[in-house]
Design an enzyme around this catalytic site. Structure first.
Site, PDB file in Angstrom:
ATOM      1  N   LYS A  87      50.866 -46.521  34.706  1.00  0.00           N
ATOM      2  CA  LYS A  87      50.189 -45.795  33.622  1.00  0.00           C
ATOM      3  C   LYS A  87      48.878 -45.256  34.149  1.00  0.00           C
ATOM      4  O   LYS A  87      48.055 -45.998  34.681  1.00  0.00           O
ATOM      5  CB  LYS A  87      49.923 -46.720  32.429  1.00  0.00           C
ATOM      6  CG  LYS A  87      49.349 -45.975  31.216  1.00  0.00           C
ATOM      7  CD  LYS A  87      50.456 -45.255  30.492  1.00  0.00           C
ATOM      8  CE  LYS A  87      49.941 -44.362  29.365  1.00  0.00           C
ATOM      9  NZ  LYS A  87      49.366 -43.090  29.858  1.00  0.00           N
ATOM     10  N   LYS A 123      48.095 -43.056  39.034  1.00  0.00           N
ATOM     11  CA  LYS A 123      47.211 -41.909  38.813  1.00  0.00           C
ATOM     12  C   LYS A 123      47.776 -40.714  39.557  1.00  0.00           C
ATOM     13  O   LYS A 123      48.495 -40.862  40.549  1.00  0.00           O
ATOM     14  CB  LYS A 123      45.799 -42.204  39.327  1.00  0.00           C
ATOM     15  CG  LYS A 123      44.705 -41.389  38.639  1.00  0.00           C
ATOM     16  CD  LYS A 123      44.388 -41.929  37.254  1.00  0.00           C
ATOM     17  CE  LYS A 123      43.242 -41.178  36.605  1.00  0.00           C
ATOM     18  NZ  LYS A 123      42.852 -41.773  35.320  1.00  0.00           N
ATOM     19  N   THR A 207      38.849 -43.232  23.947  1.00  0.00           N
ATOM     20  CA  THR A 207      38.038 -43.743  25.051  1.00  0.00           C
ATOM     21  C   THR A 207      36.582 -43.857  24.633  1.00  0.00           C
ATOM     22  O   THR A 207      35.920 -44.876  24.893  1.00  0.00           O
ATOM     23  CB  THR A 207      38.175 -42.846  26.288  1.00  0.00           C
ATOM     24  OG1 THR A 207      39.556 -42.689  26.621  1.00  0.00           O
ATOM     25  CG2 THR A 207      37.449 -43.456  27.478  1.00  0.00           C
ATOM     26  N   ASN A 238      35.427 -35.104  26.779  1.00  0.00           N
ATOM     27  CA  ASN A 238      36.128 -35.841  25.737  1.00  0.00           C
ATOM     28  C   ASN A 238      35.499 -37.207  25.470  1.00  0.00           C
ATOM     29  O   ASN A 238      35.253 -37.590  24.326  1.00  0.00           O
ATOM     30  CB  ASN A 238      37.602 -36.007  26.143  1.00  0.00           C
ATOM     31  CG  ASN A 238      38.409 -36.710  25.082  1.00  0.00           C
ATOM     32  OD1 ASN A 238      38.196 -36.528  23.896  1.00  0.00           O
ATOM     33  ND2 ASN A 238      39.337 -37.540  25.514  1.00  0.00           N
TER      34      ASN A 238
END
Length: 433
Positions: A87, A123, A207, A238
């Site tokens: 992930k 990643k 996040t 973000n």
């Protein structure tokens, strides 16, 4: 080269250079600090943490709008899958390197274990400045990259998500490309998708919300009142944007913000939403009412209680660490603090809430999205935020307890928690064949 890493050079993989290990060196230094604190039964398996499980390097050719051809270098690294499928995000940036993607995948391994979601770490990245591509070129790049790394992907194998330079539209293209190859719509192959394609409510701010929850929990433990606390945020993407809004809504004062367009400061506090509107309409921070634009390097001299680095890696150097005036640093970015700077901050009694727990809100809600896609049953945003708050608070409490009991930093404690969970899974699974 950190002295503790010199023995590692004897078994350095051939695809790394001892002269320039890059971000991978930062990760290795963090691991080496933790190794002596791990259970004796786990010691024979530590090498698992030092070596990525699988690395794929691909050529990504596309046809430009003018009819010419361009080639880009792409990566997908699976660091560890002992606890579940890989992930981790996909990064589009002109300076992406294999070392960087390796480090980011390893941090995902530790991060997922710290918050105890059933994923390993991976990643991906492409060496490209997405701002130089048209929308059509960006779509062609994404679809070609997805087709090249397709052999690694799947909802039970490796699940990408957005990162620097990518967004929900890129995830939609990735999901569609993978689905076309499978002959069926597979929404769970990526997370961070649009809501209309199986995305999760609350994912956009996840996040940044996690950064706030960790800051809140740490502030409570050191006696810092969140209402009125002065917060400086580096990065208004973000993560930084969401964190700024949530801190502001909780009564904190955003006293400084830095992004690619510059640095702005106001001792009286900034309204982050008004600041974003001003930046979009004017192209920068200059002229924002009640604030002054300052030199970018002076950002590190701002008086604040909480500093949130939410940009790229290696921003807090030893020199900057000597100047920081915050009571705590909450890492919204991955790897923003160099190991030597960590030591400086610790020596100055500045609490560091490490990335592997502080910015884990995104992957936690990605887990929620993955589960919702599998069951085709979706939760309300209030349910998402409540679950996120609980998981982040519990994860931070576990890390704090280890740090307190062993008299170690929060970063080292987080690695103790994460590495222990990963290696216990490795031991129980054994080796095949």
């Amino acid at each position: 080269m950190t002295a503790s890493l010199k023995p590692y050079l004897d078994s350095l993989p051939s695809y790394l250079s001892a002269d320039n290990l890059g971000p991978w060196e930062t990760y290795l230094a963090q691991v080496e600090k933790v190794v002596p604190m791990l259970e004796e039964s786990l010691q024979p398996h530590v090498e698992t943490l030092r070596r990525p499980k699988r690395i794929l390097i691909v050529d990504v050719p596309i046809r430009r709008d003018d009819g010419s051809y361009a080639h880009y270098e792409g990566y997908r690294v699976q660091h560890n899958t002992s606890r579940g499928p890989g992930k981790g995000g996909i990064r589009y940036h002109q300076d992406v390197t294999l070392s960087e993607v390796m480090a980011l995948s390893a941090w995902m391994t530790i991060k997922n274990a710290v918050v105890n979601v059933p994923f390993g770490g991976s990643k991906g990245g492409v060496r490209v400045d997405p701002n130089t591509l048209s929308r059509n070129e960006l779509e062609r790049l994404t679809r070609r990259y997805t087709s090249e790394v397709n052999i690694l992907l799947g909802p039970d194998k490796d699940i990408p998500a957005p990162d620097v330079g990518t967004n929900e539209q890129v995830m939609a293209w990735m999901m569609d490309t993978y689905s076309m190859d499978q002959g069926a719509t597979v929404t769970g192959v990526v997370t961070g998708k649009p809501i209309s394609l199986g995305g999760s409510l609350g994912r956009h701010d996840a996040t940044g919300r996690g950064v706030y929850v960790v800051a809140r929990e740490a502030a409570r433990r050191i006696g810092l009142e969140m209402k009125g606390a002065r917060v400086a945020i580096q990065g208004l993407g973000n993560v930084g944007d969401a964190a700024a809004r949530i801190f502001h809504n909780a009564g904190a004062k955003i006293v400084a913000v830095q992004d690619v367009s510059g640095t702005v400061h106001s001792g009286a506090g900034l309204d982050p939403q008004a600041l974003q509107v001003h930046r979009r309409t004017s192209g920068g921070f200059a002229g924002f009412p009640g604030a002054e634009v300052i030199d970018n390097e002076h950002f590190w001299d701002v008086d604040c209680d909480i500093l949130v680095p939410a940009a790229l890696e290696a921003q807090i150097t030893p020199g900057r660490a000597e100047r920081i005036k915050a009571r705590m640093v909450v890492e919204g970015a991955n790897g923003p603090t160099l190991p030597e700077a960590d030591e400086v901050l610790h020596g100055r009694n500045i609490l560091v809430c490490p990335d592997v727990v502080a910015n884990a809100g995104g992957v936690t809600v990605s887990y929620f999205e993955w589960v919702q896609d599998i069951y085709s049953f979706f939760w309300s945003e209030a349910e998402i935020n409540d679950r996120l708050d609980r998981i982040m608070a519990e994860a931070f409490a576990a890390v704090w307890e280890v740090a307190d009991s062993k008299a170690i930093t929060l970063r080292t404690a987080a690695y103790v928690v994460g590495a222990t969970r990963v290696l216990r899974a490795r031991v129980m699974r054994g080796l095949y064949p």
